[in-house]
Design a protein around this motif. Structure first.
Motif: not given
Length: 353
Positions: A320-328
């Motif tokens: 989990t990371s903020v950048s990953l959640l945004q990309k998903l």
């Protein structure tokens, strides 16, 4: 007050203990005194500051908190439960999001397995034997099927040695297996079965060197079959798993905190029924360099082909990371996962104290 439940004043006292309140103000349906007006103004001010609390109070005000006799005893049937406060959700930014998405896939089996892999194994095995030289009897498709079936059966019965199945001692001999194929032929297939062409395998010094080169065609075909013949459910989870192995191999992992401490590490995505939708075998560092954002890269790889379909993806704090959640989110996928407090991109959070 706590023996029967919480009325409107009780909610305000619990959630806003630092806001001074009038201890003399009481809810009384039979009068319109000045204290009642002040109490109502105070409640209105709090509702404007807290939309969620306003919703709870508006729902509770529609109920009668008093008995028909007009006394101040609380009715246990109409009390507002504490769970309505404890289980509220954070709705500031996500209220407008449609979590159902546009998911319209139907989970389940949707095809019939093909036998192309058997043809490939037969060809590569005979090619490998030809490259070694010498006279041999080519492997046939029927023999390969018998060989694979015996290996599966030996995994269930687990003899000390595969040769015991052909033993002259009746205590060790397996009449069924020994009747299918000769032990010398089984041994020959065991040492000559092959999946990829050794003649074009990249050297260790090459940038294209692949630790899984010899089994890559099999891995690719398995992944194709996983996705082609079964439609997964909307909810999918991504995590790591360990396959126990104590032999010598370059990418064997040691994880002392896991139940299986030594073996192969495999990244896996599975649906809520436990069906494996995809996997990646972790082979360690590339050229001795530690990969940055490994967890994010794994999740993005696992989610290829799911974009825009409204799947729900779950994972733990390693990924989990903020950048990953945004990309998903940009890819049309909903995601949920625990997160490490020191992960980059997080806002400054207050401590538990």
């Amino acid at each position: 007050m706590y023996s029967h439940g919480l009325n409107d004043e009780g909610i305000l006292e619990c959630l806003f203990a630092d806001i001074p309140s009038d201890p003399d103000s009481q809810i009384d349906t039979s009068s319109d005194s000045e204290s009642d007006v002040l109490a109502e103004d105070s409640d209105l001010d709090l509702r404007m500051k807290t939309p969620f609390l306003s919703q709870i109070i508006s729902e509770s005000e529609s109920k009668d908190h008093f008995d028909n006799d007009g006394d101040d005893s609380l009715s246990t049937n109409d009390d507002l439960p504490l769970s309505s406060i404890a289980n509220f959700s954070w709705t500031m930014d996500v209220s407008a999001m449609n979590f159902a998405g546009n998911f319209s896939e139907e989970a389940g089996v949707r095809g019939k397995l093909k036998n192309d892999s058997e043809e490939h194994l037969v060809f590569q095995s005979n090619l490998y034997t030809t490259q070694k030289g010498g006279i041999f009897r080519p492997l046939s498709k029927a023999e390969l099927k018998v060989f694979l079936a015996i290996n599966i059966l030996m995994g269930i019965k687990k003899p000390c040695s595969y040769r015991d199945c052909w033993s002259s001692h009746k205590e060790l001999r397996d009449e069924y297996i020994s009747s299918l194929i000769w032990v010398k032929r089984f041994s020959w297939i065991l040492t000559h079965v092959h999946i990829n062409n050794n003649a074009v395998m990249p050297s260790r010094e090459s940038r294209n060197y692949d630790k899984l080169y010899k089994i890559h065609p099999l891995i690719n075909q398995i992944l194709i079959n996983f996705k082609e013949f079964y439609a997964p459910t909307k909810e999918q989870a991504i995590d790591e798993c360990m396959v126990k192995f104590k032999g010598r191999i370059a990418f064997k992992q040691y994880m002392p905190q896991k139940p299986i401490k030594r073996g192969y590490k495999i990244w896996i995505t599975a649906d809520k029924l436990g069906y494996i939708c995809g996997f990646q075998i972790y082979t360690g560092k590339v050229e001795g360099i530690v990969e940055k954002a490994l967890g994010e890269r794994i999740v993005r790889d696992m989610c290829k082909g799911l974009e825009g379909k409204g799947y729900h993806i779950y994972f733990d704090n390693f990924f989990t990371s903020v950048s990953l959640l945004q990309k998903l989110k940009d890819d049309g996928l909903f995601a949920c996962g625990t997160i490490r407090s020191h992960r980059k991109g997080l806002p400054t959070l207050k401590t538990d104290k």
